[in-house]
Design a protein around this motif. Structure first.
Motif, PDB file in Angstrom:
ATOM      1  N   UNK A  83      65.277 -36.647  10.385  1.00  0.00           N
ATOM      2  CA  UNK A  83      66.255 -37.498  11.065  1.00  0.00           C
ATOM      3  C   UNK A  83      67.447 -36.676  11.562  1.00  0.00           C
ATOM      4  N   UNK A  84      67.894 -35.718  10.758  1.00  0.00           N
ATOM      5  CA  UNK A  84      69.000 -34.860  11.177  1.00  0.00           C
ATOM      6  C   UNK A  84      68.602 -34.002  12.366  1.00  0.00           C
ATOM      7  N   UNK A  85      67.377 -33.528  12.375  1.00  0.00           N
ATOM      8  CA  UNK A  85      66.899 -32.711  13.500  1.00  0.00           C
ATOM      9  C   UNK A  85      66.818 -33.549  14.775  1.00  0.00           C
ATOM     10  N   UNK A  86      66.349 -34.786  14.647  1.00  0.00           N
ATOM     11  CA  UNK A  86      66.260 -35.665  15.827  1.00  0.00           C
ATOM     12  C   UNK A  86      67.655 -35.935  16.386  1.00  0.00           C
ATOM     13  N   UNK A  87      68.638 -36.171  15.486  1.00  0.00           N
ATOM     14  CA  UNK A  87      70.004 -36.428  15.948  1.00  0.00           C
ATOM     15  C   UNK A  87      70.573 -35.207  16.656  1.00  0.00           C
ATOM     16  N   UNK A  88      70.325 -34.024  16.121  1.00  0.00           N
ATOM     17  CA  UNK A  88      70.846 -32.809  16.750  1.00  0.00           C
ATOM     18  C   UNK A  88      70.120 -32.535  18.067  1.00  0.00           C
ATOM     19  N   UNK A  89      68.848 -32.903  18.159  1.00  0.00           N
ATOM     20  CA  UNK A  89      68.128 -32.733  19.422  1.00  0.00           C
ATOM     21  C   UNK A  89      68.733 -33.623  20.509  1.00  0.00           C
ATOM     22  N   UNK A  90      69.080 -34.842  20.149  1.00  0.00           N
ATOM     23  CA  UNK A  90      69.727 -35.714  21.117  1.00  0.00           C
ATOM     24  C   UNK A  90      71.098 -35.161  21.524  1.00  0.00           C
ATOM     25  N   UNK A  91      71.820 -34.634  20.547  1.00  0.00           N
ATOM     26  CA  UNK A  91      73.138 -34.065  20.855  1.00  0.00           C
ATOM     27  C   UNK A  91      73.004 -32.867  21.782  1.00  0.00           C
ATOM     28  N   UNK A  92      71.948 -32.083  21.587  1.00  0.00           N
ATOM     29  CA  UNK A  92      71.760 -30.908  22.438  1.00  0.00           C
ATOM     30  C   UNK A  92      71.412 -31.305  23.873  1.00  0.00           C
ATOM     31  N   UNK A  93      70.850 -32.497  24.071  1.00  0.00           N
ATOM     32  CA  UNK A  93      70.497 -32.945  25.416  1.00  0.00           C
ATOM     33  C   UNK A  93      71.635 -33.724  26.088  1.00  0.00           C
ATOM     34  N   UNK A  94      72.741 -33.942  25.330  1.00  0.00           N
ATOM     35  CA  UNK A  94      73.861 -34.715  25.854  1.00  0.00           C
ATOM     36  C   UNK A  94      74.899 -33.742  26.418  1.00  0.00           C
ATOM     37  N   UNK A  95      75.071 -33.741  27.746  1.00  0.00           N
ATOM     38  CA  UNK A  95      75.992 -32.815  28.399  1.00  0.00           C
ATOM     39  C   UNK A  95      77.430 -33.081  27.981  1.00  0.00           C
ATOM     40  N   UNK A  96      77.793 -34.366  27.848  1.00  0.00           N
ATOM     41  CA  UNK A  96      79.168 -34.684  27.470  1.00  0.00           C
ATOM     42  C   UNK A  96      79.514 -34.108  26.092  1.00  0.00           C
ATOM     43  N   UNK A  97      78.592 -34.222  25.142  1.00  0.00           N
ATOM     44  CA  UNK A  97      78.852 -33.696  23.798  1.00  0.00           C
ATOM     45  C   UNK A  97      78.895 -32.174  23.802  1.00  0.00           C
ATOM     46  N   UNK A  98      78.075 -31.548  24.631  1.00  0.00           N
ATOM     47  CA  UNK A  98      78.121 -30.088  24.737  1.00  0.00           C
ATOM     48  C   UNK A  98      79.445 -29.616  25.319  1.00  0.00           C
ATOM     49  N   UNK A  99      79.924 -30.314  26.360  1.00  0.00           N
ATOM     50  CA  UNK A  99      81.213 -29.935  26.943  1.00  0.00           C
ATOM     51  C   UNK A  99      82.343 -30.145  25.935  1.00  0.00           C
ATOM     52  N   UNK A 100      82.254 -31.239  25.185  1.00  0.00           N
ATOM     53  CA  UNK A 100      83.265 -31.471  24.149  1.00  0.00           C
ATOM     54  C   UNK A 100      83.262 -30.351  23.108  1.00  0.00           C
TER      55      UNK A 100
END
Length: 542
Positions: free
Chosen positions: A131-148
């Protein structure tokens, strides 16, 4: 500043490389004392260990199971959706599902033999990791979170650089404050008018200490900065967490060791404080006994310092033996080895020292000699100026200081010229041999007169002459008198003046001193006439 930035860059790259190698080679999810089988394989996703496969399943070895699980998980991540993780029971084991699609199976053979977990607990832990890996995978695909994350990293980098700059500037300010304050304070650190520490030696040492502390602070800031940056991004977050966990574990171990050592140090400190209090009480008790004129033979004004020192040494040794088990590291092999080494060194090299110390105690408690007495030890004669545990120092009448081992003194006949006199002073004696043709009464009278003419020889008690032997050709006369010294040299001066006065008196009365090598009566008496007492270049005293 450039050198500092270069060093920080190298350190960050090193930490990244170490974290990558660590995550691929030895995952932290495995216990440090676990010993999996040689064909065990670990499923790692996003640098996070998910589960360890230790057995084969349907003919597939652990390595093949890892490849299949990784393929299934990546396929589910690429397809997207809710990506809900669930665990289902099955005769083969626990099935881990992602949106009702099989990811992998946890069997009974995959349980760590060194832990008490069952299949369900192992599968639940793997589900949480998934579950933690899936959440981090989604975060890695989110441009807004990466820019933040990039913005936060930039702010953290700016704050880090500012703190490093402040540390460098603080060190310069502390250097200036150190030089100005230390030189002032060091001048006041004196004992008996002698300066204990010189400023030009202390300041460079303190500057090196400040420099070491500066680099330590910079390294800690760099470590935390790298950990914070790595924790901002999904792919490197596991590395940052491991860095934080490692630092916290080190700090925890240090604090835990310090806290564990506190009770033992407290007990040891209490033992030493009690020993110190008891030594002070015993010393004051001995002083009161000496002032009261105690009748104990081994405790007198001369032996009290040595007795007090012996009791202090015995109490400290007892305190050390009692506090030893409570000292930190006392049970370690290194501490025990050092104790054995010191014991061997003492036993091999201290035999002569122990003998000298025992001889010193014998001299102290038998009162064979005392400080200030005039003695003759073997061929050496002089005033005792210092008595130590291992050696005794005497000063001869010629101004020489002789250091004699105490064992030599106890093994040699000692003449004490001060012990038999009343009050201060010492005994002077000399021997003269005169032929039988000279009346003995005249010889005794002349010797007494020569003693009375000698400055420093006391008239009370009066000088005494003894006929100590009647030899073949002459009797032996021994003059014994008492003198009072004003400094260590007078006995040699007194003896020299006494011998000179004996010659003068015998010459005045026409008695020649021919013995002990008496061969026959000469034609003329061998005496010096008074008119010939001051030939050139001798000057007559006014």
């Amino acid at each position: 500043m450039r050198s500092v930035l270069r060093a920080l860059t190298v350190l960050v790259l090193t930490l990244l490389l170490m974290g990558s190698a660590w995550s691929q080679a030895t995952p932290s999810a495995k216990p440090a004392n676990a010993e999996p089988s040689s064909d065990a394989a670990t499923l790692v996703m996003f640098n996070r260990p998910v589960v360890v496969f230790r057995s084969s399943l349907l003919g597939a070895p652990p390595k093949a199971r890892v490849d299949r699980a990784r393929f299934s998980i990546n396929e589910a991540l690429n397809q997207g959706g809710k990506l809900a993780v669930s665990v289902k029971n099955n005769p083969e084991g626990q099935l881990l599902m992602i949106d009702e699609r099989l990811a992998f199976v946890v069997t009974a053979g995959d349980i760590d033999p060194l832990r008490q977990d069952d299949v369900k607990a192992t599968a639940s832990q793997a589900a949480r990791q998934l579950e933690l890996i899936i959440a981090e995978n989604r975060e890695a695909r989110d441009l807004h979170m990466l820019l933040t994350a990039l913005g936060i990293s930039a702010i953290a980098t700016f704050v880090f650089g500012l703190m490093v700059w402040l540390v460098v500037r603080l060190r310069v300010w502390l250097d200036k404050l150190l030089v100005s304050s230390v030189e002032t304070r060091v001048r006041n650190l004196k004992i008996g008018g002698t300066q204990i520490i010189e400023g030009h030696q202390l300041v460079p040492f303190l500057q090196r200490v400040l420099k070491a502390l500066r680099w330590l602070v910079i390294l800690l800031l760099t470590y935390e900065w790298a950990s914070f940056l790595l924790s901002r991004f999904p792919y490197t977050r596991a590395w940052g967490e491991r860095l934080n966990d490692y630092l916290l574990n080190v700090i925890g171990v240090i604090l835990h060791s310090m806290l564990e050592a506190v009770p033992g140090l407290g007990i040891a400190l209490a033992i030493f404080m009690l020993a110190r209090v008891f030594i002070g009480f015993l010393g004051r008790f001995f002083e009161r006994m000496v002032r009261a004129g105690t009748s104990i033979s081994w405790l007198s004004r001369e032996t009290m310092p040595t007795t007090r020192r012996l009791f202090s040494i015995g109490i400290w040794l007892f305190a050390i033996a009692m506090a030893y088990p409570y000292l930190p590291g006392a049970e370690t092999d290194a501490f025990k080895g050092l104790s054995v080494l010191l014991g061997v060194m003492v036993s091999l090299g201290a035999s002569s020292i122990v003998g000298q110390g025992a001889a010193g105690l014998i001299l102290t408690y038998t009162s064979t000699i005392r400080q200030g007495e005039y003695v003759r030890i073997g061929e050496h004669e002089g005033t005792v100026v210092k008595m130590g545990m291992f050696t005794t120092t005497i000063r001869t009448g010629l101004g020489e200081e002789l250091t004699l081992p105490n064992s030599m003194i106890t093994g040699t006949v000692t003449k004490n010229y001060s012990r038999s006199v009343q009050g201060d002073g010492y005994v002077v004696d000399t021997t003269v041999t005169i032929g039988y043709d000279t009346p003995w009464r005249q010889v005794e009278a002349m010797l007494v007169e020569a003693a009375k003419r000698t400055p420093g020889i006391l008239q009370s008690p009066a000088p005494t002459v003894f006929q100590v032997a009647l030899s073949d050709y002459y009797p032996e006369y021994r003059l014994v008198a008492q003198a009072v010294p004003s400094r260590p040299r007078p006995r040699a001066e007194v003896m020299s003046m006494l011998h000179a006065n004996i010659q003068d008196v015998f010459n005045e009365y026409g008695v020649q001193i021919m013995s002990p090598h008496y061969m026959g009566d000469p034609h003329d008496a061998k005496v010096v006439k008074p008119e010939d007492w001051f030939p050139a270049p001798v000057k007559r005293d006014s």
